[in-house]
Design an enzyme around this catalytic site. Structure first.
Site, PDB file in Angstrom:
ATOM      1  N   GLU A 185       0.779  -1.269   0.079  1.00 49.70           N
ATOM      2  CA  GLU A 185      -0.298   0.171   0.088  1.00 49.70           C
ATOM      3  C   GLU A 185       0.896   1.188   0.025  1.00 49.70           C
ATOM      4  OE1 GLU A 185      -2.471  -0.355   3.371  1.00 49.70           O
ATOM      5  OE2 GLU A 185      -1.849  -2.292   3.514  1.00 49.70           O
ATOM      6  N   LYS A 231       2.197   4.749   1.086  1.00 52.50           N
ATOM      7  CA  LYS A 231       2.298   5.254   2.600  1.00 52.50           C
ATOM      8  C   LYS A 231       1.803   6.817   2.670  1.00 52.50           C
ATOM      9  CE  LYS A 231       5.239   5.691   6.781  1.00 52.50           C
ATOM     10  NZ  LYS A 231       5.260   7.053   6.778  1.00 52.50           N
ATOM     11  N   ASP A 236       0.839  10.467   3.630  1.00 52.09           N
ATOM     12  CA  ASP A 236       1.643  11.436   4.464  1.00 52.09           C
ATOM     13  C   ASP A 236       0.351  12.165   5.007  1.00 52.09           C
ATOM     14  OD1 ASP A 236       3.416  12.652   5.745  1.00 52.09           O
ATOM     15  OD2 ASP A 236       4.289  13.879   4.112  1.00 52.09           O
ATOM     16  N   TYR A 270      -6.304   1.492   6.596  1.00 57.76           N
ATOM     17  CA  TYR A 270      -5.211   0.626   6.039  1.00 57.76           C
ATOM     18  C   TYR A 270      -4.918  -0.732   7.016  1.00 57.76           C
ATOM     19  CZ  TYR A 270      -2.818   3.269   9.587  1.00 57.76           C
ATOM     20  OH  TYR A 270      -2.308   4.027  10.991  1.00 57.76           O
ATOM     21  N   LYS A 303      10.810   3.629   2.164  1.00 56.37           N
ATOM     22  CA  LYS A 303      10.878   5.047   1.864  1.00 56.37           C
ATOM     23  C   LYS A 303      11.414   5.417   0.464  1.00 56.37           C
ATOM     24  CE  LYS A 303       9.423   7.363   5.228  1.00 56.37           C
ATOM     25  NZ  LYS A 303      10.137   8.109   6.476  1.00 56.37           N
ATOM     26  N   CYS A 354      19.246  45.903 -15.086  1.00 54.69           N
ATOM     27  CA  CYS A 354      19.420  44.765 -15.856  1.00 54.69           C
ATOM     28  C   CYS A 354      20.911  44.139 -15.461  1.00 54.69           C
ATOM     29  CB  CYS A 354      18.716  44.716 -17.289  1.00 54.69           C
ATOM     30  SG  CYS A 354      19.146  43.094 -18.063  1.00 54.69           S
ATOM     31  N   CYS A 358      22.100  43.560 -19.604  1.00 48.26           N
ATOM     32  CA  CYS A 358      22.403  44.877 -20.366  1.00 48.26           C
ATOM     33  C   CYS A 358      22.420  46.224 -19.672  1.00 48.26           C
ATOM     34  CB  CYS A 358      21.478  44.927 -21.536  1.00 48.26           C
ATOM     35  SG  CYS A 358      19.663  45.594 -20.614  1.00 48.26           S
ATOM     36  N   CYS A 395      13.187  43.827 -17.310  1.00 47.28           N
ATOM     37  CA  CYS A 395      13.975  44.913 -18.171  1.00 47.28           C
ATOM     38  C   CYS A 395      13.621  45.390 -19.209  1.00 47.28           C
ATOM     39  CB  CYS A 395      15.149  43.935 -18.458  1.00 47.28           C
ATOM     40  SG  CYS A 395      16.345  44.745 -19.727  1.00 47.28           S
ATOM     41  N   CYS A 413      18.786  43.712 -25.180  1.00 46.65           N
ATOM     42  CA  CYS A 413      19.347  43.136 -23.990  1.00 46.65           C
ATOM     43  C   CYS A 413      19.691  41.416 -24.701  1.00 46.65           C
ATOM     44  CB  CYS A 413      18.058  42.885 -22.963  1.00 46.65           C
ATOM     45  SG  CYS A 413      18.494  41.596 -21.624  1.00 46.65           S
TER      46      CYS A 413
END
Length: 787
Positions: free
Chosen positions: A118, A120, A122, A230, A319, A413, A416, A443, A449
């Site tokens: 199954e 796990k 969280d 579970y 895990k 910037c 540039c 910018c 640029c």
């Protein structure tokens, strides 16, 4: 054996740290470290106590399950302890677990041994007690022996039945499971928190725990929580099946949710295969999991294996690689994107997280930096889930030394040197605009640029845009760096000799690239629109603009309100398109490209479905008059019959109009007093006339019927096609009227499957969706073309 002082001190530190983390995790619901660091501390303490048994004490975290629960709820003593599980962190740990089980069972172990698997989840472990089929109590796991009574809160969860379905359940039945928050619900909850200027939750587990600990059950009821069982605990006055998996199926028949990914496998190899399979789909699941729980399936064998101090010998949690880790934010650098957006990027001390070594993370924008309160030098929690770009989710402020520095947006910037300006958000409605500051800084250097120019060119030549083969990111950077290209049109001015100047280019490769650029001069209108890089205009929107407006000139002229009559184009996107097309710099770029011989294919007139399609009523509604909805617009259109008559309307005329409210009358009169509103109305009608969309225009008779036999159907393409690319197959289907989706569902009409087809093919077969291989698909295309 004498106990080294350093070992004793380390064990004491570990015990103290683990207890503190337990308190933060179980009592405060405010963990200070990711699970991966907690697991490392716990494993280190277990190892020390294994090497030095005299270290073991009754109050060691290894000899108990957790911390005393919060005292905000009544205590519940568990009739059977809710123990935790030992962890496996790799294949060797898993193999050792299976080997231990087989050795302890000896001849009792059937070959091969069956394991129930199954995901796990969280979330928060809970116990539900049913008596005579009725829910009488719900409790948290707490420290495994004593939990908290959360019955009133749990009763609000739709996934928890208050009365079991069917019959045959034991007189007393304890169901154990996990209460968790799905990802979509978590995102909605955090969006609401941000909108209310409240602190968002760090992760779904935290959100679930906090939701269950609300003293007001009405708050819990509003949270998107789910329960999944579970296992079972106490069973009295009845019996259950003799395997774990069968028990869960029985619980499911009584109305309790179980995980759809649950499966029974055989032996270590079966466990490995299941782990690999679920790890691959982990990021597509609608909820967070951090591993897989493997349990010996037969309950008589579970009983024979028994327990150690804090965990059963018959189960283990394998895990996944940690998705969160702690590292130091060394600095923040600023990158410049295709549209000039200045994006902060975190430079990190390298850390292994989510299966890879991470040294950079996204910070999105300056508002995100402010929300996190992050500073250069901070210890931070970094999260990486699958292919998602790593991101900083938490700052560990209690670890600050005082040397950390604030992060500020650059005024110029970084590429540039041009000015950096903060964007403005324009909210439009009821004929008015509200302007506020946006989260993005840009910018203003445009194509001057180099960063913007490079990113714009990479997008322009990409596969779904101009599709210039051989002109990848590295070659674009070389051309921009040598100043051979200063705009997209400069690509078409290049000669073979220009490519010979670049590293890695010989005569043949230079000629090939020159020819590829030349060939791209002939391009479909939709691809060219997409290649321009208009903000908010993706591949689908570009295709809709080309199909409905029919020509680039129509797109360049289109009023934003006219664009909103096109499918899936809202007012904000319409303004983005209009502003882009009216911008002097962008107009120059488009004119320059056309001057270089770009030939747009499939240009035509306005789509037949739009010709003569916009009525006066629709125009009135689009002008967004305060107080005027559909009924009012219909009344105005029926009475005045022409826009100019409406614009000359008097208060007396409007007062005499039936089905026209005072609020609507005042709203229209106010609009008529605004010259800019009147000018907009006239301009929109003139464009409707020019485009042939006006109600007075007669639809043109098409030269030939456009056949769209797949109109209204949804198709999916998967696997590798050999006679054409998947993009080409998609374009053929779209031209025939089909919608092409990326996922299979019950609404899918057909699936085109090439070699290498995987889960989509399996799902199509499961749902009974027709499947065509490439040969059958090509044959069908020929039949449609001939008909």
């Amino acid at each position: 054996m004498n106990l080294p002082e350093s070992v004793s001190a380390r064990a004491e530190y570990l015990r103290s740290a683990i207890e503190q983390h337990n308190y933060r995790y179980y009592v405060l619901d405010d963990p200070s470290v990711p699970d991966s660091e907690y697991d490392r501390l716990f494993q280190e303490l277990k190892q020390l106590e294994s090497e030095y048994p005299e270290l073991v004490s009754a109050d060691s975290p290894t000899q108990r399950v957790g911390k005393k629960p919060d005292t905000g709820f009544a205590e519940v003593a568990h009739e059977q302890p809710m123990l935790s599980l030992d962890n496996a962190f790799g294949e060797e740990d898993m193999a050792a677990f299976v080997r231990r089980v087989q050795e302890r069972l000896g001849t009792a172990a059937a070959a091969p041994l069956a394991f129930a698997c199954e995901p796990k989840l969280d979330g928060l472990a809970v116990s539900l007690l049913y008596e005579q089929g009725l829910l009488v109590r719900a409790a948290t796991r707490g420290d495994g022996y004593t939990g908290e009574d959360i019955t009133l809160n749990v009763r609000t969860l739709p996934s928890v039945p208050l009365r079991l379905m069917g019959s045959g359940w034991p007189q007393r039945l304890e169901v154990r499971g996990e209460i968790y928050m799905p990802r979509a619900g978590f995102e909605r909850l955090n969006e609401q928190a941000r909108a209310a200027d409240e602190k968002p939750f760090v992760n779904p587990r935290n959100a679930a725990a906090g939701s269950l600990r609300q003293l007001d059950p009405a708050i819990t009821a509003r949270r998107p929580l789910e329960f999944c069982c579970y296992s079972t605990g106490v069973v009295e006055g009845g019996s259950l099946p003799e395997t774990h998996a069968a028990r869960l199926q029985q619980l499911h028949a009584w109305g309790l949710k179980i995980n759809a990914e649950m499966r029974v496998v055989e032996g270590l190899e079966g466990c490995r295969d299941y782990y690999t399979e679920l790890a691959a789909k982990r990021d597509q699941l609608p909820y967070d999991i951090d591993g897989i729980v493997f349990k010996v399936d037969r309950l008589d064998l579970q009983q024979q294996l028994g327990y150690v101090a804090r965990a059963p010998r018959w189960a283990i949690a394998h895990k996944f690689p940690a998705q969160e880790e702690i590292t130091r934010l060394k600095a923040v650098e600023f990158q410049v994107g295709r549209t000039g957006a200045i994006t902060p990027v975190a430079r990190l001390e390298p850390v292994f997280v989510g299966g890879v070594t991470v040294s950079n993370a996204t910070l999105h924008n300056m508002d995100e930096i402010a929300r996190l309160g992050v500073r250069a030098g901070d210890q931070v929690v970094v999260r990486r889930a699958g292919d998602v770009i790593p991101q900083i989710v938490q700052v560990l402020e209690d670890r600050r030394s005082g040397d950390e520095t604030e992060i500020a947006i650059p005024t110029h910037c970084p590429v540039c040197g041009s000015d950096v300006e903060r964007t403005r958000l324009v909210k439009r409605g009821k004929g008015r605009e509200q302007v506020s500051e946006g989260a993005i800084y840009r910018c203003v250097g445009r194509l001057a640029c180099q960063a913007q120019l490079t990113q714009a060119l990479i997008h322009f030549v990409s596969r779904k845009a101009m599709d210039i083969d051989g002109l990848g990111e590295k070659n674009i950077e070389l051309l921009v760096g040598r100043e051979l290209v200063r705009s997209p049109a400069d690509l078409y001015r290049l000669r073979v000799d220009d490519f010979l100047q670049l590293e890695g280019f010989a005569q043949l490769s230079s000629e090939n690239l020159y020819n590829a650029i030349a060939d791209s001069r002939t391009v479909d209108l939709s691809r060219f629109i997409y290649a321009l890089g208009i903000p908010e205009v993706g591949e689908g929107t570009a295709r809709a603009l080309a199909a409905k407006l029919g020509s680039l000139q129509h797109l360049r002229e289109a009023h934003p309100l006219l664009l909103t009559w096109l499918p899936d184009i809202g007012l904000e996107v319409a303004h983005e398109i209009h502003n882009f097309m009216q911008d002097e710099h962008n107009c120059q770029v488009i004119d320059d490209l056309l001057a270089q011989g770009i030939s747009l294919q499939h240009e035509a007139g306005i789509a037949p479905a739009l010709q003569g399609s916009i009525s006066l009523e629709m125009l009135i509604l689009r002008l967004d008059i305060p107080g005027v909805a559909k009924t009012g617009a219909q009344a105005l259109a029926n009475h005045f019959e022409a826009l100019e008559s409406l614009l000359a309307a008097t208060e007396a005329q409007l007062s005499a109009l039936p089905k026209f409210s005072k609020k609507a009358r005042e709203g229209l009169l106010a609009c008529l007093q605004r010259p800019e509103w009147v000018a907009t109305a006239r301009a929109l009608e003139q464009q409707l006339l020019a485009f042939g969309m006006h109600w007075s225009c007669e639809p043109e008779t098409p030269a030939g019927d456009v056949q769209q036999p797949l109109l209204g159907q949804t198709w999916v393409i998967t696997g590798t096609l050999e006679q054409m690319t998947r993009d080409q197959a998609k374009e053929r289907l779209l031209a025939l009227g089909a919608k092409v989706s990326g996922s299979v569902s019950g609404k899918t009409h057909a699936l085109v499957a090439g070699p290498g087809a995987g889960s989509k093919l399996a799902k199509a077969e499961q749902l009974g969706v027709p499947v065509l291989d490439e040969a059958a698909f090509l044959q069908q295309l020929q039949q449609w073309s001939a008909s």
